[in-house]
Design a protein around this motif. Structure first.
Motif, PDB file in Angstrom:
ATOM      1  N   ALA A  87      -6.586  11.227  -0.617  1.00 61.56           N
ATOM      2  CA  ALA A  87      -6.353   9.992   0.141  1.00 61.56           C
ATOM      3  C   ALA A  87      -7.258   8.870  -0.373  1.00 61.56           C
ATOM      4  O   ALA A  87      -6.822   7.730  -0.518  1.00 61.56           O
ATOM      5  N   ALA A  88      -8.506   9.202  -0.673  1.00 63.15           N
ATOM      6  CA  ALA A  88      -9.440   8.194  -1.195  1.00 63.15           C
ATOM      7  C   ALA A  88      -8.978   7.698  -2.566  1.00 63.15           C
ATOM      8  O   ALA A  88      -9.040   6.498  -2.853  1.00 63.15           O
ATOM      9  N   ARG A  89      -8.494   8.625  -3.413  1.00 66.81           N
ATOM     10  CA  ARG A  89      -7.989   8.212  -4.731  1.00 66.81           C
ATOM     11  C   ARG A  89      -6.760   7.325  -4.585  1.00 66.81           C
ATOM     12  O   ARG A  89      -6.612   6.339  -5.305  1.00 66.81           O
ATOM     13  N   ALA A  90      -5.861   7.676  -3.672  1.00 67.13           N
ATOM     14  CA  ALA A  90      -4.662   6.868  -3.451  1.00 67.13           C
ATOM     15  C   ALA A  90      -5.052   5.471  -2.972  1.00 67.13           C
ATOM     16  O   ALA A  90      -4.484   4.471  -3.421  1.00 67.13           O
ATOM     17  N   GLN A  91      -6.038   5.389  -2.071  1.00 65.97           N
ATOM     18  CA  GLN A  91      -6.505   4.094  -1.585  1.00 65.97           C
ATOM     19  C   GLN A  91      -7.152   3.304  -2.712  1.00 65.97           C
ATOM     20  O   GLN A  91      -6.925   2.096  -2.847  1.00 65.97           O
ATOM     21  N   GLN A  92      -7.924   3.973  -3.541  1.00 63.49           N
ATOM     22  CA  GLN A  92      -8.555   3.310  -4.679  1.00 63.49           C
ATOM     23  C   GLN A  92      -7.491   2.761  -5.631  1.00 63.49           C
ATOM     24  O   GLN A  92      -7.597   1.628  -6.105  1.00 63.49           O
ATOM     25  N   ASP A  93      -6.456   3.557  -5.894  1.00 60.91           N
ATOM     26  CA  ASP A  93      -5.365   3.099  -6.766  1.00 60.91           C
ATOM     27  C   ASP A  93      -4.658   1.887  -6.152  1.00 60.91           C
ATOM     28  O   ASP A  93      -4.356   0.916  -6.855  1.00 60.91           O
ATOM     29  N   ALA A  94      -4.382   1.944  -4.841  1.00 62.35           N
ATOM     30  CA  ALA A  94      -3.719   0.821  -4.163  1.00 62.35           C
ATOM     31  C   ALA A  94      -4.601  -0.429  -4.209  1.00 62.35           C
ATOM     32  O   ALA A  94      -4.100  -1.542  -4.445  1.00 62.35           O
ATOM     33  N   ASP A  95      -5.911  -0.253  -3.989  1.00 59.90           N
ATOM     34  CA  ASP A  95      -6.838  -1.383  -4.057  1.00 59.90           C
ATOM     35  C   ASP A  95      -6.867  -1.986  -5.459  1.00 59.90           C
ATOM     36  O   ASP A  95      -6.904  -3.209  -5.619  1.00 59.90           O
ATOM     37  N   GLU A  96      -6.837  -1.144  -6.484  1.00 57.94           N
ATOM     38  CA  GLU A  96      -6.849  -1.613  -7.870  1.00 57.94           C
ATOM     39  C   GLU A  96      -5.578  -2.409  -8.172  1.00 57.94           C
ATOM     40  O   GLU A  96      -5.641  -3.483  -8.783  1.00 57.94           O
ATOM     41  N   ILE A  97      -4.436  -1.909  -7.733  1.00 57.16           N
ATOM     42  CA  ILE A  97      -3.166  -2.619  -7.952  1.00 57.16           C
ATOM     43  C   ILE A  97      -3.185  -3.971  -7.240  1.00 57.16           C
ATOM     44  O   ILE A  97      -2.808  -4.994  -7.813  1.00 57.16           O
ATOM     45  N   ALA A  98      -3.668  -3.984  -5.987  1.00 58.09           N
ATOM     46  CA  ALA A  98      -3.737  -5.243  -5.228  1.00 58.09           C
ATOM     47  C   ALA A  98      -4.669  -6.232  -5.920  1.00 58.09           C
ATOM     48  O   ALA A  98      -4.369  -7.429  -6.021  1.00 58.09           O
TER      49      ALA A  98
END
Length: 133
Positions: free
Chosen positions: A98-109
């Motif tokens: 979940a933390a990796r998915a959030q990190q990926d989403a934050d990076e894309i944003a």
């Protein structure tokens, strides 16, 4: 980030547990209402299909590498390796995923915001050049 290791009393412990999801871990442990499947790697490591099933069913799992431990090791050496010195890796942890998915989403944003900023700067420069003529 990792937490320091600590010794805990188990509420439940089973060897070669037959999980209803057809995942058979070497060891199934429950402590502090937290379930963990443990694989012990001696001659082979957890394969991709097993790791995929753990991920699909969101089962916390770790692997302890005892492949370097001599086969004639005394019990005390095995205990030391299992509890302290053997290499180990997480096979699956929902919180980490979940933390990796959030990190990926934050990076894309962040990248999208940066791209919008670059586009706005380029538009402003084009308009300024047009106004200068």
């Amino acid at each position: 980030m990792t937490k320091p290791s600590l010794e805990v009393d188990t509420e439940f412990l089973r060897l070669e547990y037959n999980d209803p999801k057809t995942i058979i871990p070497d060891l199934y442990v429950r402590a502090h209402s937290y379930d963990l499947f443990v694989e012990v790697a001696v001659t082979h490591f957890a394969h991709d299909a097993k790791i995929r099933r753990l991920r699909e069913h969101k089962i916390h799992a770790a692997e302890i590498d005892l492949s370097k431990l001599p086969r004639d090791s005394l019990r005390v050496a095995i205990v030391e390796a299992v509890l302290k010195t053997a290499r180990r890796r997480r096979l699956f942890n929902p919180s980490i995923d979940a933390a990796r998915a959030q990190q990926d989403a934050d990076e894309i944003a962040w990248q999208e915001e940066r791209d919008r900023g670059h586009a706005a700067t380029a538009d402003g420069a084009r308009q300024a050049r047009r106004g200068a003529f």
